[in-house]
Scaffold this motif. Structure first.
Motif, PDB file in Angstrom:
ATOM      1  N   GLN A  51       0.673  -1.256   0.084  1.00  0.00           N
ATOM      2  CA  GLN A  51       0.153   0.176   0.109  1.00  0.00           C
ATOM      3  C   GLN A  51       0.794   1.082  -0.022  1.00  0.00           C
ATOM      4  OE1 GLN A  51      -0.990  -2.848   1.314  1.00  0.00           O
ATOM      5  NE2 GLN A  51      -3.078  -2.928   1.468  1.00  0.00           N
ATOM      6  N   SER A  58       0.392   2.411   6.910  1.00  0.00           N
ATOM      7  CA  SER A  58      -0.508   1.411   6.571  1.00  0.00           C
ATOM      8  C   SER A  58      -0.432   0.283   7.692  1.00  0.00           C
ATOM      9  CB  SER A  58      -0.417   0.922   5.284  1.00  0.00           C
ATOM     10  OG  SER A  58      -1.300  -0.244   5.257  1.00  0.00           O
ATOM     11  N   ALA A  60      -0.957  -2.875   6.868  1.00  0.00           N
ATOM     12  CA  ALA A  60      -0.956  -4.073   5.878  1.00  0.00           C
ATOM     13  C   ALA A  60       0.239  -4.774   6.396  1.00  0.00           C
ATOM     14  CB  ALA A  60      -0.971  -3.390   4.557  1.00  0.00           C
ATOM     15  N   GLN A 379     -12.384 -13.442  -1.859  1.00  0.00           N
ATOM     16  CA  GLN A 379     -10.982 -13.025  -2.468  1.00  0.00           C
ATOM     17  C   GLN A 379     -10.212 -13.755  -1.236  1.00  0.00           C
ATOM     18  OE1 GLN A 379     -11.770  -8.802  -3.233  1.00  0.00           O
ATOM     19  NE2 GLN A 379      -9.551  -8.505  -2.960  1.00  0.00           N
ATOM     20  N   ASP A 407     -16.841  -8.722  -2.538  1.00  0.00           N
ATOM     21  CA  ASP A 407     -15.265  -8.594  -2.520  1.00  0.00           C
ATOM     22  C   ASP A 407     -14.663  -7.846  -1.265  1.00  0.00           C
ATOM     23  OD1 ASP A 407     -16.034  -5.994  -3.143  1.00  0.00           O
ATOM     24  OD2 ASP A 407     -14.495  -5.682  -4.664  1.00  0.00           O
ATOM     25  N   TRP A 408     -13.439  -7.982  -1.160  1.00  0.00           N
ATOM     26  CA  TRP A 408     -12.853  -7.540   0.085  1.00  0.00           C
ATOM     27  C   TRP A 408     -12.988  -6.158   0.623  1.00  0.00           C
ATOM     28  CZ3 TRP A 408     -12.259  -9.768   4.491  1.00  0.00           C
ATOM     29  CH2 TRP A 408     -11.305  -9.382   5.380  1.00  0.00           C
ATOM     30  N   ALA A 409     -12.889  -5.295  -0.680  1.00  0.00           N
ATOM     31  CA  ALA A 409     -13.104  -3.794  -0.242  1.00  0.00           C
ATOM     32  C   ALA A 409     -14.586  -3.618   0.008  1.00  0.00           C
ATOM     33  CB  ALA A 409     -12.927  -3.111  -1.668  1.00  0.00           C
ATOM     34  N   THR A 410     -15.497  -4.285  -0.413  1.00  0.00           N
ATOM     35  CA  THR A 410     -17.016  -4.088  -0.309  1.00  0.00           C
ATOM     36  C   THR A 410     -17.094  -4.548   1.503  1.00  0.00           C
ATOM     37  OG1 THR A 410     -17.548  -4.659  -2.212  1.00  0.00           O
ATOM     38  CG2 THR A 410     -19.299  -4.483  -0.656  1.00  0.00           C
ATOM     39  N   ILE A 412     -14.952  -4.511   3.821  1.00  0.00           N
ATOM     40  CA  ILE A 412     -14.361  -3.649   4.866  1.00  0.00           C
ATOM     41  C   ILE A 412     -15.283  -2.674   5.065  1.00  0.00           C
ATOM     42  CG2 ILE A 412     -12.265  -1.982   4.998  1.00  0.00           C
ATOM     43  CD1 ILE A 412     -11.183  -4.551   4.985  1.00  0.00           C
ATOM     44  N   GLN A 413     -15.903  -2.095   3.968  1.00  0.00           N
ATOM     45  CA  GLN A 413     -16.756  -0.959   4.168  1.00  0.00           C
ATOM     46  C   GLN A 413     -18.001  -1.195   4.692  1.00  0.00           C
ATOM     47  OE1 GLN A 413     -19.003   0.706   0.622  1.00  0.00           O
ATOM     48  NE2 GLN A 413     -18.540   3.006   1.392  1.00  0.00           N
ATOM     49  N   ARG A 415     -18.582  -3.774   6.799  1.00  0.00           N
ATOM     50  CA  ARG A 415     -18.661  -4.104   8.199  1.00  0.00           C
ATOM     51  C   ARG A 415     -18.661  -2.937   9.347  1.00  0.00           C
ATOM     52  NH1 ARG A 415     -12.362  -5.857   8.781  1.00  0.00           N
ATOM     53  NH2 ARG A 415     -11.601  -3.983   8.730  1.00  0.00           N
ATOM     54  N   THR A 426     -13.453 -13.174   8.933  1.00  0.00           N
ATOM     55  CA  THR A 426     -11.973 -12.364   8.665  1.00  0.00           C
ATOM     56  C   THR A 426     -10.924 -13.362   9.444  1.00  0.00           C
ATOM     57  OG1 THR A 426     -10.673 -10.419   8.893  1.00  0.00           O
ATOM     58  CG2 THR A 426     -12.078 -11.117  10.589  1.00  0.00           C
ATOM     59  N   HIS A 427      -9.732 -12.905   9.335  1.00  0.00           N
ATOM     60  CA  HIS A 427      -8.570 -13.612  10.080  1.00  0.00           C
ATOM     61  C   HIS A 427      -7.515 -12.676  10.490  1.00  0.00           C
ATOM     62  CE1 HIS A 427      -6.743 -13.165   6.209  1.00  0.00           C
ATOM     63  NE2 HIS A 427      -5.623 -13.329   6.695  1.00  0.00           N
TER      64      HIS A 427
ATOM     65  N   PRO B  31     -19.767  -0.648  -3.927  1.00  0.00           N
ATOM     66  CA  PRO B  31     -19.021  -0.297  -2.599  1.00  0.00           C
ATOM     67  C   PRO B  31     -17.876  -0.563  -2.330  1.00  0.00           C
ATOM     68  CG  PRO B  31     -20.547  -2.235  -2.594  1.00  0.00           C
ATOM     69  CD  PRO B  31     -20.430  -1.737  -4.059  1.00  0.00           C
ATOM     70  N   GLY B  32     -17.208  -0.069  -1.238  1.00  0.00           N
ATOM     71  CA  GLY B  32     -15.752  -0.242  -1.006  1.00  0.00           C
ATOM     72  C   GLY B  32     -15.405   1.031  -1.016  1.00  0.00           C
ATOM     73  N   LEU B  37      -9.131   0.720   2.604  1.00  0.00           N
ATOM     74  CA  LEU B  37      -8.283  -0.323   2.054  1.00  0.00           C
ATOM     75  C   LEU B  37      -6.732  -0.046   2.359  1.00  0.00           C
ATOM     76  CD1 LEU B  37     -10.222  -1.605  -1.134  1.00  0.00           C
ATOM     77  CD2 LEU B  37      -9.448  -2.768   0.848  1.00  0.00           C
ATOM     78  N   MET B  38      -6.617   1.348   1.883  1.00  0.00           N
ATOM     79  CA  MET B  38      -5.216   1.907   1.974  1.00  0.00           C
ATOM     80  C   MET B  38      -4.744   1.762   3.246  1.00  0.00           C
ATOM     81  SD  MET B  38      -3.449   3.902   0.022  1.00  0.00           S
ATOM     82  CE  MET B  38      -1.792   4.652   0.139  1.00  0.00           C
ATOM     83  N   LEU B  39      -5.525   2.043   4.305  1.00  0.00           N
ATOM     84  CA  LEU B  39      -4.997   2.294   5.502  1.00  0.00           C
ATOM     85  C   LEU B  39      -4.771   1.132   6.332  1.00  0.00           C
ATOM     86  CD1 LEU B  39      -6.665   5.775   6.513  1.00  0.00           C
ATOM     87  CD2 LEU B  39      -4.284   5.474   5.882  1.00  0.00           C
ATOM     88  N   PHE B  82      -3.690   5.006  -4.515  1.00  0.00           N
ATOM     89  CA  PHE B  82      -3.051   4.048  -4.095  1.00  0.00           C
ATOM     90  C   PHE B  82      -1.432   4.165  -4.467  1.00  0.00           C
ATOM     91  CE2 PHE B  82      -0.925  -0.124  -4.118  1.00  0.00           C
ATOM     92  CZ  PHE B  82      -1.353  -0.918  -2.970  1.00  0.00           C
ATOM     93  N   ARG B 277      -9.972  -0.097  -5.327  1.00  0.00           N
ATOM     94  CA  ARG B 277     -10.997   1.131  -5.475  1.00  0.00           C
ATOM     95  C   ARG B 277     -10.360   2.185  -5.759  1.00  0.00           C
ATOM     96  NH1 ARG B 277     -13.624  -3.033  -5.572  1.00  0.00           N
ATOM     97  NH2 ARG B 277     -15.736  -3.362  -4.234  1.00  0.00           N
TER      98      ARG B 277
END
Lengths: 521, 313
Positions: A51, A58, A60, A379, A407-410, A412-413, A415, A426-427, B31-32, B37-39, B82, B277
């Protein structure tokens, strides 16, 4: 003139044909070694593009994995997850009230710009960490002062006991990286640390290249986990994003990559049978967990959550996710034997697979059949497979279930919105300190778990500086998790990576590191 | 002719405007949140809100669209969230592998498809025709990711002739980058040869019984000259059309192959951008691909007039 005659020949049809044939032949027939890397460089296929290269920007894991070679922390973890000094000369001196940490730095540590590391660099870096990172910001509320007490002495004064401070400073995710004070900027444009490798080049989606730091000052203790001696035995590390898992697998088998991270567990046999590569299993790597929505919807009812917990056969769920028992382990205990936090509290509620008991609890809760929405993403394939089996087990216990696959991005939003889900999949990486994960132990995380029992158990745990007493107090927190079901921790799982057969001394850890690793000719 | 090109340009701008609007609103419908995601997983709501504000994602959607359109009109496709760099720069960096992959694949597809189509038409109904038709059907229906994995398995892993993936080491020269392109280009070439084969065969069949060919034969010309000199010249327009279409498809649609082979091209960039995204990159890349698509069609029209004097605008 020769040049002219060549040009003219090249411009005829035959000349062009010959040129094309020559070019094709030269690329076809050039030995494979022409593109393979020599022993002094390693191609490391990673799951994606980091990232950022700013380890504080980040949380990540990939960012930490790469940048832990460039930056070092004050403290780190050994192979048994005990905290050990890294840039600090030794573990800190802590005052009797547990609030003042005096940290002596190792002398003669060189930054990548050639200057010696000093206490001012550490103070500037930690200030940035307290300001920028989610965990740092959480701790900043307890920070009274952060000062350089001399050229190599740093003092951290807290206004409240924070027993997990050293673990926070040691973790490579949302990394308390120590950097040269003159390089600190937002965003970072120069990456000047003290690590065994220094940053050379990044081409997004192509590679990040790190090269050996010739002036690296290593610790003298034997290497263990991330602690002890570090030596850059490979001159150049190339972290290459290869999102396709199959390509990562074939690449390491063909010898193009010397390491491929996070491979599908199904490829274990193929990898084990390959002559140029071998399978590396990191166990435990992490734990799958399933947060519940305690704020809104049917799961807000404690009895419904308890019914959910009682209905699950977690061995079956983990089997669906990971295929073979060697890739996972059922475990009621959140921390393994040997850890100071090992506790069997609440074990009687783990993986009961008690359909009748679950039905009884649902009846007591007067569950009205509102579908339970399980938010999950393909994903991470194992998330989805676990969700499928979990849904069947819940249906057998009388739940109505709806699988929301996104998808994962969705995910994350979604939740973050209590109206949109009841359980999500999740894990987390296995982390040696309870307060580091899952985030539901803190405040405001999705699921919004809040209760007097939680507050009391965590307050007692977080106020105790004595490591010997913290273990027992963690048991009480674990008991509350089993009683109130803010999430279900399914067990442990391993991660599969592939390493070249020529790679020596690679130690499997959740954030793979490549110092002390060599490549045979 | 010039008037025609002028009209086409106006149409092109209109098409691009529609594409821009569609891409912008469709990506925002999904959505997303790029900032979340970035952070990473541990980011706080405040951090996410700050990053969203920094990229203007907190503004009303319509306002965001017009602001973006204004920037696009001045040649600025925006800043990647990103990658932290201008979208145009990211696109230019990724254009090379996609361009060479497309050209290389087209050459392979044409080298297979045109002779196969001609042979199939000339020997209509015979074994050659049946074999070519069967193989073309197979090629048209093979998923490129599957063929890609088979090629990797055979030519890269077993035989070790080619690299499995990637676009060469940082210091690699063009020859090495070309070596990385051979396998994915072969995959796309084989898959795309099917359409060219069918088009060439159909066009050739239409013309083989034409009077002017009978006349040519009656004049005593060799069969080779009749076929290549007379018949083939007359099917150039449809063949060029299909080649142009294939090139446009290759530039826009090499996504799967680039992903399987880890090629850092436009297709790979779009896939990553969708998962991240990274709105400015998705919007910029799709707009650029649409522009190329329309431009290729325009160029094909111009080429028609060059190869066939009967075509006039």
């Amino acid at each position: 003139m020769q040049t002219n005659s060549f040009s003219r020949a090249a411009l005829t049809r035959r000349g062009l044909g010959g040129l094309a044939a020559g070019l094709a032949a030269s690329t076809m027939l050039a030995p494979v070694a022409g593109w393979a890397q020599g022993a002094s460089s390693a191609n490391l296929a990673m799951v994606g593009e980091p990232q950022s290269l700013d380890p504080m920007a980040s949380t990540a894991d990939l960012v930490g994995t790469i940048m832990q070679h460039v930056y070092e922390p004050l403290f780190t973890f050994d192979a048994n997850w005990a905290t050990q000094p890294m840039l600090a000369a030794a573990l800190p001196t802590v005052s009797a009230d547990g609030k003042t940490y005096t940290i002596e730095l190792r002398k003669g540590v060189k930054l990548h710009n050639g200057r010696d590391l000093d206490a001012e660099d550490v103070v500037a870096s930690l200030k940035r960490w307290f300001d920028m990172t989610p965990r740092g910001k959480g701790l900043a509320k307890s920070l009274a002062s952060l000062t350089a007490k001399g050229p190599t002495t740093v003092e951290i004064v807290l206004n409240k006991v924070e027993p997990a401070l050293l673990a926070h400073l040691a973790l490579p995710s949302g990394f308390a990286a120590i950097m040269a004070k003159e390089s600190i900027a937002n965003p970072l444009t120069e990456f000047v640390g003290t690590g065994p490798y220094k940053f050379r080049e990044r081409k997004p989606d192509q590679f990040v290249v790190l090269v050996k730091h010739e002036g690296y000052a290593s610790r003298s203790e034997p290497a263990s986990g991330y602690a002890g001696k570090r030596e850059a035995k490979i001159d150049e590390l190339r972290f290459i994003p290869v999102p396709n898992a199959n390509t990562r697998l074939e690449g390491v088998i063909a010898g193009q990559y010397q390491f491929s991270d996070q491979l599908p567990v199904e490829s274990f046999k193929k990898l084990s049978a390959a002559s140029a590569a071998r399978a590396v299993l990191t166990m435990p790597f992490g734990f799958p967990y399933f947060p519940t929505n305690t704020k809104q919807g049917p799961m807000a009812d404690l009895k419904v959550r308890q019914a959910f917990q009682m209905a699950l056969d977690l061995e079956e769920v983990l089997m669906a996710g990971f295929g073979e028992p060697k890739f996972f382990a059922t475990a009621a205990e959140h921390f393994p034997k040997g850890s100071p936090f090992f506790s069997e509290a609440g074990k009687d509620k783990y993986s009961k697979a008690d359909v009748a008991g679950a039905k009884k609890l649902l009846a007591e809760a007067k569950y009205d059949g509102t579908p339970i929405r399980i938010l999950n993403s393909k994903q991470y394939d194992f998330h989805h497979r676990m969700a499928l089996v979990m849904a069947e087990q819940m249906k057998a216990a009388g739940f109505k279930v709806q699988l929301d696959v996104v998808d994962w991005a969705t995910l994350i939003q979604r939740r973050g919105d209590a109206a949109l889900w009841d359980i999500y999949i999740t894990h987390s990486a296995f982390l040696p300190e309870p307060m580091l994960s899952p985030p539901q132990l803190g405040e405001g995380a999705p699921g919004w778990w809040s209760s007097p029992a939680k507050d009391a158990a965590l307050a007692a745990f977080n106020a105790e500086p004595d490591p010997a007493k913290r273990g027992a107090l963690w048991g009480k927190v674990q008991q509350v998790v089993y009683d109130e079901v803010p999430y279900i921790r399914a067990g442990n799982f391993g991660a599969l990576s592939g390493a070249s057969a020529k790679m020596n001394d690679f130690a499997a850890m959740p954030w793979p590191s490549f110092w002390n690793v060599s490549l045979a000719k | 002719m010039l008037a025609h090109i002028g009209r086409r340009f106006t149409g092109l701008l209109l098409v691009l405007l529609i594409v821009a609007a569609l891409v912008f609103f469709l990506t925002r419908l999904a959505p997303g949140d790029p900032a979340a995601l970035m952070l990473g997983d541990q980011a706080t709501a405040d951090d996410i809100a700050r990053l969203r504000a920094a990229y203007g994602l907190d503004k009303p959607l319509l306002l965001q669209f017009f602001l973006w359109l204004k920037e696009v009109a001045s040649g600025n496709l925006g800043q990647s969230i990103f990658l932290q760099r201008p979208v145009t720069q990211a696109l230019f960096e990724r254009a090379e592998p996609t361009f060479f992959l497309a050209m290389f694949s087209l050459a392979i597809a044409a080298a297979i498809g045109i002779p196969a189509g001609i042979a199939s038409a000339v020997w209509r109904g015979r074994a050659v025709d049946q074999a070519v038709s069967g193989l073309a059907m197979l090629a048209a229906n093979i998923p490129s990711f599957w063929l890609g994995l088979i090629f990797i398995q055979l030519f890269a892993v077993k035989l070790g002739w080619f690299p499995v993936a990637g676009y060469g080491a940082p210091e690699a020269g063009f020859a090495e980058r070309l070596r990385h392109l051979l396998l994915p280009a072969a995959v796309l070439g084989v898959v795309n040869s099917a359409l060219i084969t069918r088009f060439t065969r159909a066009s050739m069949l239409d013309i083989l019984d034409a009077d002017f060919l009978r006349t040519a034969r009656a004049k005593g010309l060799s069969e080779r000259r009749v076929l290549l000199g007379h018949a083939f010249r007359n099917i150039l327009v449809p063949v060029i059309t299909v080649l142009g279409l294939t090139l446009a498809l290759l530039i826009g649609g090499a996504i799967v192959t680039e992903t399987v082979f880890g090629l850092p091209g436009i297709g790979n960039l779009v896939v990553s951008a969708v998962l991240r995204r990274d709105y400015p990159v998705i919007q910029g890349a799709l707009l650029a691909v649409a522009a190329i698509y329309v431009l290729i069609n325009l160029v094909i029209d111009v080429i028609y007039t060059l190869v066939d004097p009967r075509v006039r605008y």
